[in-house]
Enzyme design. Sequence first.
Site, mmCIF file in Angstrom:
data_model
loop_
_atom_site.group_PDB
_atom_site.id
_atom_site.type_symbol
_atom_site.label_atom_id
_atom_site.label_comp_id
_atom_site.label_asym_id
_atom_site.label_seq_id
_atom_site.Cartn_x
_atom_site.Cartn_y
_atom_site.Cartn_z
ATOM 1 N N ARG A 294 -40.356 -54.181 -87.839
ATOM 2 C CA ARG A 294 -40.288 -55.301 -86.879
ATOM 3 C C ARG A 294 -38.897 -55.919 -86.982
ATOM 4 N NH1 ARG A 294 -40.112 -59.186 -90.950
ATOM 5 N NH2 ARG A 294 -41.416 -58.694 -92.735
ATOM 6 N N ARG A 340 -32.511 -70.454 -94.795
ATOM 7 C CA ARG A 340 -33.785 -70.765 -94.147
ATOM 8 C C ARG A 340 -34.054 -72.257 -94.332
ATOM 9 N NH1 ARG A 340 -38.013 -65.776 -94.717
ATOM 10 N NH2 ARG A 340 -36.468 -64.099 -94.721
HETATM 11 P P1 ADP Z 1 -38.456 -60.954 -93.741
HETATM 12 O O1 ADP Z 1 -38.118 -59.709 -94.455
HETATM 13 O O2 ADP Z 1 -38.333 -60.908 -92.262
HETATM 14 O O3 ADP Z 1 -37.860 -62.126 -94.365
HETATM 15 P P2 ADP Z 1 -40.872 -61.947 -94.784
HETATM 16 O O4 ADP Z 1 -41.547 -61.078 -95.781
HETATM 17 O O5 ADP Z 1 -40.220 -63.184 -95.229
HETATM 18 O O6 ADP Z 1 -39.966 -61.012 -93.955
HETATM 19 O O7 ADP Z 1 -41.933 -62.276 -93.642
HETATM 20 C C1 ADP Z 1 -41.569 -62.777 -92.374
HETATM 21 C C2 ADP Z 1 -42.689 -63.609 -91.861
HETATM 22 O O8 ADP Z 1 -43.845 -62.834 -91.726
HETATM 23 C C3 ADP Z 1 -43.050 -64.745 -92.770
HETATM 24 O O9 ADP Z 1 -43.417 -65.814 -91.971
HETATM 25 C C4 ADP Z 1 -44.213 -64.197 -93.575
HETATM 26 O O10 ADP Z 1 -45.060 -65.241 -93.991
HETATM 27 C C5 ADP Z 1 -44.862 -63.305 -92.568
HETATM 28 N N1 ADP Z 1 -45.475 -62.091 -93.113
HETATM 29 C C6 ADP Z 1 -44.864 -61.045 -93.683
HETATM 30 N N2 ADP Z 1 -45.728 -60.070 -93.968
HETATM 31 C C7 ADP Z 1 -46.934 -60.508 -93.589
HETATM 32 C C8 ADP Z 1 -48.263 -59.955 -93.606
HETATM 33 N N3 ADP Z 1 -48.509 -58.738 -94.082
HETATM 34 N N4 ADP Z 1 -49.252 -60.704 -93.108
HETATM 35 C C9 ADP Z 1 -49.019 -61.918 -92.614
HETATM 36 N N5 ADP Z 1 -47.796 -62.486 -92.555
HETATM 37 C C10 ADP Z 1 -46.783 -61.793 -93.040
#
Ligand code: ADP
Length: 456
Positions: A294, A340
């Site tokens: 994504r 952030r």
């Molecule tokens: P990034 O690598 O884009 O920083 P994050 O792991 O911080 O990704 O996640 C981005 C957003 O998606 C955050 O708001 C996080 O809480 C949410 N998120 C990530 N993975 C999941 C999941 N498997 N289920 C629900 N929310 C998720």
Amino acid sequence: MLKKILIANRGEIAVRVIRACRELGIKTVAVYSTADKNALHAMLADEAVCIGGAQSKDSYLNVRAIISACEITGAEAIHPGFGFLSENPAFARMCEKCGIVFIGPRATSIEMLGDKAQAKETMKENGVPVIMGSDGAISNIHAAKTLSRDLGYPVLVKASAGGGGRGIRIVHNEDELEPQMKAARQEALACFGNDEVYIEKFIENPKHIEIQILADNYGDVIYLGERDCSMQRRNQKVLEEAPSPAPFMTQELREKMGRAAVTAARVCGYRNAGTIEFLVDKNGDFYFMEMNTRIQVEHPITEAVTGIDLVKQQLLIASGERLSIKQEDVKLTGHAIECRINAEDPMKDFRPSPGKINTMFIPGGFGVRVDTAAYPGYEIPPYYDSMIGKLIVHGKDRDEAIAKMNWALAEFIVDGVATNVDFQLKLIRRPEFIAGDYDNGFLNRTDILADERGEG
Ligand code: ADP
Ligand code: ADP
Ligand code: MG
């Protein structure tokens, strides 16, 4: 070219997508929950449809309501943003079945990569280095003990379906293994509805370095350099920068990781924007950790240093266009940093602080970008993520970027709710950050607010 799309998300990322659509002449449909009727994304889109109650499961995760909104408004495609349904293969498949373009990879790729244990196996088979650990998921405690002994403690127990830093447990010795496996399973079941876990060697103080890729429908894949996301609190990203600071990062390592990332994308028939996350140890050896299928929160720093609008690229790819950028066209210019901005109270263990924003001042100026959906008078609902915005700066080099971040954070005012703005300011003034000398463990070892607590 797509004519009208629906954005199945909220907050700053929904606004980000709407803006990209405006530039491409694509009409937009926002969806919103009852808690979000005054949300910026619902106001900025050409059309807005209320899809359910405040709880995510009733609205932003409500597949039936989202697909219906698409049909009612005649939107041809759905942009899922990040979080929510963005990495849900069943949702992507549902779109495919309904003849709606999912602005992201094919359901099969999401499925393949969403099972992190399985994804590691696939990468290993294709020569992409992975972190040593269990072959796929593991459930037998005896097998887990034998493996962990062989790997050597500490090890990590990780949820196969994990994301957002959840479902991860560190195990320091054999006595902790069984209880920690249980705990990880429970958290994984609660968060992801799947209690499968796998085991990995715990890498001491690595760096988290990820590679952005773009892939079109015709097999062309390019990489857009790296982002250093080592500044983490509880396995969650706090601040990111691109490129990763020298001398640790070299052009040679960047190219090696870039080629590995392209291979990773190719072997799962990947299309659209994606990110391959690697851990890099002190020797500069890197290991595939997972692929995020994504757009990512921190995508703007890559946009800053490459000059490429990643969301527009997603829309072009989903429209069936060929990538017009060749690998040799990708040039990294200057340095970008993202902080952030969260509605949370760093003095109260970063507890979320929803509520009404009375006044707000957002910095601007040369090389400063703020992606947010907050505004003065906006009431942050308690139901969703606490991230209310991102402050991104771009300078000719790292020193200039840090200088910009200093004044931009100092100018940033959010009155009415607690935020981490002062925390970020203290963080970027730390000598370790200024020297570019930090790893994933830095924020766990260092109490940034010690002086504030009167312990400094
Ligand atoms: P990034 O690598 O884009 O920083 P994050 O792991 O911080 O990704 O996640 C981005 C957003 O998606 C955050 O708001 C996080 O809480 C949410 N998120 C990530 N993975 C999941 C999941 N498997 N289920 C629900 N929310 C998720
Ligand atoms: P998520 O899907 O929740 O984002 P990741 O597998 O990307 O989970 O891991 C999140 C973070 O946890 C990483 O960025 C890193 O800081 C830490 N981590 C994960 N695996 C390891 C490991 N084997 N050794 C050390 N740290 C790790
Ligand atoms: Mg991750």
